[in-house]
Design a protein around this motif. Structure first.
Motif, PDB file in Angstrom:
ATOM      1  N   VAL A  17      19.360  74.454   6.288  1.00  0.00           N
ATOM      2  CA  VAL A  17      19.215  73.299   7.186  1.00  0.00           C
ATOM      3  C   VAL A  17      18.426  72.220   6.461  1.00  0.00           C
ATOM      4  O   VAL A  17      17.378  72.506   5.864  1.00  0.00           O
ATOM      5  N   THR A  18      18.902  70.984   6.529  1.00  0.00           N
ATOM      6  CA  THR A  18      18.239  69.880   5.822  1.00  0.00           C
ATOM      7  C   THR A  18      17.736  68.849   6.839  1.00  0.00           C
ATOM      8  O   THR A  18      18.522  68.052   7.355  1.00  0.00           O
ATOM      9  N   PRO A  19      16.441  68.852   7.124  1.00  0.00           N
ATOM     10  CA  PRO A  19      15.887  67.935   8.125  1.00  0.00           C
ATOM     11  C   PRO A  19      15.493  66.570   7.576  1.00  0.00           C
ATOM     12  O   PRO A  19      14.886  65.770   8.291  1.00  0.00           O
ATOM     13  N   ALA A  20      15.832  66.256   6.336  1.00  0.00           N
ATOM     14  CA  ALA A  20      15.303  65.063   5.662  1.00  0.00           C
ATOM     15  C   ALA A  20      15.577  63.774   6.436  1.00  0.00           C
ATOM     16  O   ALA A  20      14.703  62.909   6.546  1.00  0.00           O
ATOM     17  N   LYS A  21      16.776  63.602   6.988  1.00  0.00           N
ATOM     18  CA  LYS A  21      17.097  62.334   7.652  1.00  0.00           C
ATOM     19  C   LYS A  21      16.260  62.143   8.910  1.00  0.00           C
ATOM     20  O   LYS A  21      15.850  61.020   9.233  1.00  0.00           O
ATOM     21  N   TRP A  22      15.972  63.230   9.625  1.00  0.00           N
ATOM     22  CA  TRP A  22      15.160  63.113  10.833  1.00  0.00           C
ATOM     23  C   TRP A  22      13.690  62.927  10.476  1.00  0.00           C
ATOM     24  O   TRP A  22      12.978  62.210  11.172  1.00  0.00           O
ATOM     25  N   PRO A  39       8.910  75.961   6.113  1.00  0.00           N
ATOM     26  CA  PRO A  39      10.098  76.807   5.923  1.00  0.00           C
ATOM     27  C   PRO A  39       9.869  78.204   6.490  1.00  0.00           C
ATOM     28  O   PRO A  39       8.776  78.765   6.367  1.00  0.00           O
ATOM     29  N   VAL A  40      10.916  78.760   7.117  1.00  0.00           N
ATOM     30  CA  VAL A  40      10.825  80.110   7.678  1.00  0.00           C
ATOM     31  C   VAL A  40      12.104  80.876   7.367  1.00  0.00           C
ATOM     32  O   VAL A  40      13.159  80.287   7.140  1.00  0.00           O
ATOM     33  N   ASP A  41      12.002  82.206   7.366  1.00  0.00           N
ATOM     34  CA  ASP A  41      13.174  83.054   7.156  1.00  0.00           C
ATOM     35  C   ASP A  41      14.028  83.094   8.418  1.00  0.00           C
ATOM     36  O   ASP A  41      13.520  82.994   9.537  1.00  0.00           O
ATOM     37  N   SER A  42      15.329  83.264   8.238  1.00  0.00           N
ATOM     38  CA  SER A  42      16.238  83.309   9.381  1.00  0.00           C
ATOM     39  C   SER A  42      16.018  84.532  10.263  1.00  0.00           C
ATOM     40  O   SER A  42      16.261  84.494  11.466  1.00  0.00           O
ATOM     41  N   THR A  43      15.537  85.615   9.673  1.00  0.00           N
ATOM     42  CA  THR A  43      15.445  86.878  10.409  1.00  0.00           C
ATOM     43  C   THR A  43      14.406  86.850  11.536  1.00  0.00           C
ATOM     44  O   THR A  43      14.563  87.528  12.546  1.00  0.00           O
ATOM     45  N   GLN A 147      28.541  77.653   5.168  1.00  0.00           N
ATOM     46  CA  GLN A 147      28.779  76.790   4.007  1.00  0.00           C
ATOM     47  C   GLN A 147      27.480  76.217   3.445  1.00  0.00           C
ATOM     48  O   GLN A 147      27.337  76.077   2.227  1.00  0.00           O
ATOM     49  N   SER A 148      26.515  75.900   4.311  1.00  0.00           N
ATOM     50  CA  SER A 148      25.257  75.325   3.818  1.00  0.00           C
ATOM     51  C   SER A 148      24.494  76.302   2.928  1.00  0.00           C
ATOM     52  O   SER A 148      23.835  75.898   1.971  1.00  0.00           O
ATOM     53  N   LEU A 149      24.582  77.600   3.216  1.00  0.00           N
ATOM     54  CA  LEU A 149      23.911  78.588   2.375  1.00  0.00           C
ATOM     55  C   LEU A 149      24.649  78.776   1.053  1.00  0.00           C
ATOM     56  O   LEU A 149      24.031  79.005   0.015  1.00  0.00           O
ATOM     57  N   ALA A 150      25.977  78.654   1.102  1.00  0.00           N
ATOM     58  CA  ALA A 150      26.734  78.711  -0.155  1.00  0.00           C
ATOM     59  C   ALA A 150      26.359  77.536  -1.058  1.00  0.00           C
ATOM     60  O   ALA A 150      26.239  77.678  -2.276  1.00  0.00           O
ATOM     61  N   ARG A 151      26.142  76.379  -0.450  1.00  0.00           N
ATOM     62  CA  ARG A 151      25.724  75.214  -1.231  1.00  0.00           C
ATOM     63  C   ARG A 151      24.287  75.362  -1.729  1.00  0.00           C
ATOM     64  O   ARG A 151      23.966  74.991  -2.860  1.00  0.00           O
ATOM     65  N   LEU A 152      23.419  75.889  -0.874  1.00  0.00           N
ATOM     66  CA  LEU A 152      22.017  76.045  -1.245  1.00  0.00           C
ATOM     67  C   LEU A 152      21.863  76.923  -2.479  1.00  0.00           C
ATOM     68  O   LEU A 152      21.041  76.633  -3.357  1.00  0.00           O
TER      69      LEU A 152
END
Length: 257
Positions: A17-22, A39-43, A147-152
């Motif tokens: 997740v990219t919060p930069a714009k907000w 930052p936090v883990d998804s689990t 897809q965002s995790l594949a990009r990350l």
């Protein structure tokens, strides 16, 4: 300055997740209130707002909503990550059935809600999605992930393709209902696209926006504007009479010169 203004506003977010714009908009609107990214883990992501480490968070859904306000923001496409030389790399998209003969990795922090994992199971589960992608590079198996995790975790020797019928991950804005502060309302408005001049209503416990105050201006009404005259208010005879007097007064001035 009150305590809320003095303290930093803490925003948690999960990988991908990219919060930069907000965050950029927040800094423009609230320059006196620093924003801290956590930052936090998804689990165990929801715990960050329950235990007070964050005022609000961008998390993956579904999650246990007890005591939380949740606004779903968007749904991500799921993709399969494969080596560039893999047969899947030559097609535009695949289905879950196309993975039946593949070893599909299932990391412990997987965020997809599988009813039944496709393909053949690996000998062991990787600890993280990042580890699983390293295994893909070693040709141990393939990985289905947002897809965002594949990009990350992108690698030059890997590629990915959409899996059209795989479970999808949703991203939502989450905060503790009992801690719905003015700063939380402000950030919710930023994420929803409210402008700085738009009226802001306190959110209810379901995360839906309350209606604006009845004392506010109606949409489209401009400050200081006057009601428009209707056609029936015009008096054409009086206007012609005024024009006529203007002509006579002009001749009189020429006569006196």
């Amino acid at each position: 300055m009150n305590d809320e203004s003095a303290a930093a506003f803490r925003l948690s977010y999960v990988p991908g997740v990219t919060p930069a714009k907000w965050v950029r908009v927040w800094k423009e609107r609230r320059p006196g209130v620093p924003i801290e990214l956590v930052p936090v883990d998804s689990t165990s992501a929801a715990e960050c707002v329950r235990d007070g480490r964050a005022d609000i968070a961008l998390l993956r859904l579904p999650l246990e909503r007890d005591g939380l306000s949740v606004i779903t923001l968007y749904t991500e496409a799921s993709v399969v990550v494969v080596p560039k030389e893999h047969a899947i790399a030559v097609v535009d998209e695949v289905s879950v059935a196309d993975l039946a003969d593949e070893t599909v990795l299932h990391p412990l922090d997987d965020v997809l809600d599988w009813v039944s994992l496709p393909g053949e199971g690996a000998f062991e589960r990787p600890a993280t999605t990042e580890d699983a992608i390293s295994h893909v590079a070693s040709e141990v198996g393939v990985l289905v992930t947002p897809q965002s995790l594949a990009r990350l975790h992108h690698r030059k020797d890997l590629t990915y393709r959409p899996v059209i019928d795989a479970p999808q991950s949703q991203v939502g804005l989450v905060w503790l209902t009992d801690r719905t502060t003015d700063h939380v309302d402000e950030f919710v408005g930023i994420v929803r696209g409210r402008t700085a001049n738009s009226s802001r209503g306190r959110q209810d416990h379901t995360g839906t926006e309350a209606s604006p105050s009845s004392t506010g201006k109606r949409r489209g009404e401009r400050q200081g504007s006057q009601p428009k005259k209707v056609v029936g208010d015009k008096k054409p005879k009086s206007r012609r009479a005024t024009t006529s007097r203007g002509k006579h007064s002009g001749r009189s001035r020429r006569g006196r010169s």
